[in-house]
Design a protein around this motif. Structure first.
Motif, PDB file in Angstrom:
ATOM      1  N   UNK B  49       0.840  -1.197   0.000  1.00  0.00           N
ATOM      2  CA  UNK B  49       0.000   0.000   0.000  1.00  0.00           C
ATOM      3  C   UNK B  49       0.872   1.243   0.000  1.00  0.00           C
ATOM      4  N   UNK B  50       0.578   2.157  -0.909  1.00  0.00           N
ATOM      5  CA  UNK B  50       1.303   3.423  -0.962  1.00  0.00           C
ATOM      6  C   UNK B  50       0.353   4.576  -0.731  1.00  0.00           C
ATOM      7  N   UNK B  51       0.880   5.626  -0.118  1.00  0.00           N
ATOM      8  CA  UNK B  51       0.137   6.876  -0.027  1.00  0.00           C
ATOM      9  C   UNK B  51      -1.068   6.890   0.874  1.00  0.00           C
ATOM     10  N   UNK B  52      -1.361   5.791   1.525  1.00  0.00           N
ATOM     11  CA  UNK B  52      -2.520   5.771   2.415  1.00  0.00           C
ATOM     12  C   UNK B  52      -2.336   6.751   3.564  1.00  0.00           C
ATOM     13  N   UNK B 103      -1.694  -7.835  -3.721  1.00  0.00           N
ATOM     14  CA  UNK B 103      -2.423  -6.672  -4.227  1.00  0.00           C
ATOM     15  C   UNK B 103      -1.635  -5.399  -3.929  1.00  0.00           C
ATOM     16  N   UNK B 104      -1.393  -4.630  -4.973  1.00  0.00           N
ATOM     17  CA  UNK B 104      -0.821  -3.283  -4.818  1.00  0.00           C
ATOM     18  C   UNK B 104      -1.998  -2.320  -4.826  1.00  0.00           C
ATOM     19  N   UNK B 105      -2.135  -1.527  -3.760  1.00  0.00           N
ATOM     20  CA  UNK B 105      -3.357  -0.721  -3.641  1.00  0.00           C
ATOM     21  C   UNK B 105      -3.084   0.714  -3.225  1.00  0.00           C
ATOM     22  N   UNK B 106      -4.020   1.563  -3.608  1.00  0.00           N
ATOM     23  CA  UNK B 106      -3.965   2.987  -3.273  1.00  0.00           C
ATOM     24  C   UNK B 106      -5.375   3.527  -3.132  1.00  0.00           C
TER      25      UNK B 106
END
Lengths: 151, 383
Positions: B49-52, B103-106
């Motif tokens: 997860x990025x930017x969360x 899963x890559x998520x944003x």
């Protein structure tokens, strides 16, 4: 206007803007303390490592060249040139609304470090490569921000 | 070498999602991407997860989705290029057999949500130097870089505008794009001044929304029978973080390092790229990335984009969903460049929207203020 130009020929003027300044105010701490104290005297400091000669700003507790701890400060001549600039038509901070359009430049100091600073000039009076010299606007009891003007 | 396969991609709802928080949008994008891959939450081995808007974003998404004993938890925050960066880490984990489905998520609510907590910035030592300048960030910082490029190479505002015009042309074919009305170079130049040399149409949108990419191992991909869109090359680097003045050379980004590395790993050259999805937080971001990835010589980006090179039917189709300039930009656009790259390689579209016979795509993420660069090469293996 306060300032110690009379005491030292090479110090820059320090203009007292404490009452009218609405922007953010630097808070001296750690490696920055000495830098901001000097600004009140019209002096622009940078760190100059005795071990390896690296010149750096913003102040840090380590030298980015050799890792020496607490590289000492030296006084900049306060002159430099415009590496690049922008004219802000949208204020980037609360308190800058009345100031637009204003010029912000990346200034290459003669000693090497590059510093982001306000330039006190008309938006159409600046070009990349122009020579600038430093002034200071005192914005709190603890700090005066470096502001450049065309040399 | 084991290469992760993109098995599913999806966005959450984009634009304005006032009844959602960042996690809702990341969660919705995740389940939609899993559905696209014909997988379920039960299949998920890990999340990246990025930017969360949380300091432990991977943990909070894993909990939100009630994942059981996830084996890969990734949250390395390098801004808008985080998702491309994750592709490398996920590939490493898969090569060691530690995960088969990640899963890559944003997700974000950049448009309607509360202002971002700036406390981290307040404590950064450079802050006392940058904030009193009043520089409007990020546009002003990118504008300074663009100005330097104009000074060194003669790049013009008209050339920067060409990128916005071509990107809008792609957006006009995307029902999900926020801005679809065609524009001209004059429209860009006459739009409101933001930070010179940028006008409003040189700047990305501000949107709510999220996106997700499901990466699976080669073995899992064969099991699923999905089109084999492989992560064939990945590289990341950074040049600075907080202050654009710390960027060594504002006309050359980390893409000059990550592009050649990723292309080399994939065994390709820029000439082999059929479609480019290059982070376009601003018109200049895309222009300098085109140069640094080697699609043209250094300094010739302005000339390169003239005449619709990156538009539909052009020599190098770029940002074919409408980019951050016209489709959406919820803050970290990097997940969306991966999504669109995969869709083009799968041949999801019809008509002019589909790049004919696309087999190799490059997805480039930019983070911070031109601070980080991650390049991913995606290749359709069954082509």
């Amino acid at each position: 206007m306060t300032g110690d130009a009379d005491e030292s020929a090479s110090s820059a003027t320090v203009e007292d803007r404490r009452e009218e300044w609405k922007g953010p105010v630097p808070v001296p701490s750690g490696a920055n303390t000495e830098f901001w104290a000097a600004t009140l005297e019209g002096e622009l400091l940078y760190q100059h490592c005795e071990e390896c000669g690296t010149a750096q700003l913003y102040p840090r507790a380590v030298c980015t060249g050799c890792g020496a701890v607490d590289p000492p400060f030296e006084r900049s001549e306060g002159v430099g040139s415009v590496y690049t600039y922008t004219v802000c038509h949208v204020p980037g901070e609360p308190g800058f609304g009345d100031r637009t359009p204003y010029v912000v430049a990346a200034v290459d100091l003669a000693e090497g470090p590059r510093l982001l600073a306000l330039v006190d000039c008309a938006p159409d009076a600046i070009e990349v490569g122009d020579s600038l010299e430093v002034r200071f606007w005192q914005v709190s009891d603890e700090a005066a921000v470096p502001v450049f003007v065309p040399a | 070498m084991a290469e992760p396969i993109v098995a599913g991609v999806a966005e959450s709802d984009l634009g304005e999602t006032p009844d959602r928080n960042w996690l809702d949008n990341a969660g919705i994008a995740t389940v939609r991407a899993l559905e696209d891959a014909d997988l379920t939450l039960e299949d998920v081995d890990g999340v990246a997860v990025g930017g969360g808007d949380d300091y432990m974003p991977a943990l909070v998404l894993a909990e939100y989705l009630d994942l059981e004993e996830p084996s890969l938890l990734e949250g390395t925050e390098i801004g808008g290029s985080s998702f491309e960066n994750f592709c490398g880490h996920v590939g490493d984990a898969m090569a060691r057999g530690r995960a088969d489905v990640v899963v890559i998520a944003y997700g974000s609510t950049s448009k309607t949500g509360p202002g971002r907590d700036r406390s981290l910035e307040v404590t950064h030592p450079v802050d006392g130097f940058v904030r009193p300048t009043g520089l409007f960030r990020p546009p002003g910082a990118y504008a300074m870089a663009a100005r330097r490029h104009m000074h060194e190479y003669g790049t013009t505002e008209e050339q920067l505008a060409e990128i916005a015009v071509a990107t809008r042309e792609w957006a006009s074919m995307n029902p999900k794009a926020a801005q679809r009305e065609p524009i001209t170079v004059e429209d860009v130049l006459e739009s409101r001044q933001i930070a010179e040399p940028f006008n409003l149409l040189d700047c990305c949108l501000v949107s709510d929304g999220g996106g997700a990419v499901v990466l699976v191992s080669e073995e899992k991909a064969r099991e699923l029978g999905v089109p084999e869109i492989a992560v064939a090359g990945v590289a990341s680097t950074s040049t600075h973080r907080q202050d654009i003045s710390e960027m060594p050379d504002m006309t050359t980004t980390g893409a000059a390092v990550t592009g050649p590395k990723a292309f080399d790993e994939a065994g390709i050259s820029p000439d082999d790229v059929d479609v480019a999805q290059l982070y376009d937080s601003f018109s200049y971001t895309a222009l300098v990335t085109l140069e640094d990835l080697g699609f043209c010589e250094k300094g010739e980006g302005g000339e390169f984009v003239e005449g619709g090179t990156t538009a539909p039917g052009g020599e190098l189709p770029m940002n074919t969903q409408g980019g951050g300039l016209s489709y959406c930009h919820p803050g970290h656009f990097g997940v969306f460049v991966l999504i669109e790259a995969a869709r083009q390689l799968r041949g999801d579209y019809t008509g002019d929207r589909q790049v004919d016979g696309a087999e190799v795509a490059v997805a480039h993420g930019t983070g911070g203020v031109l601070s980080s660069s991650s390049t991913v090469v995606l290749r359709r293996e069954d082509a």
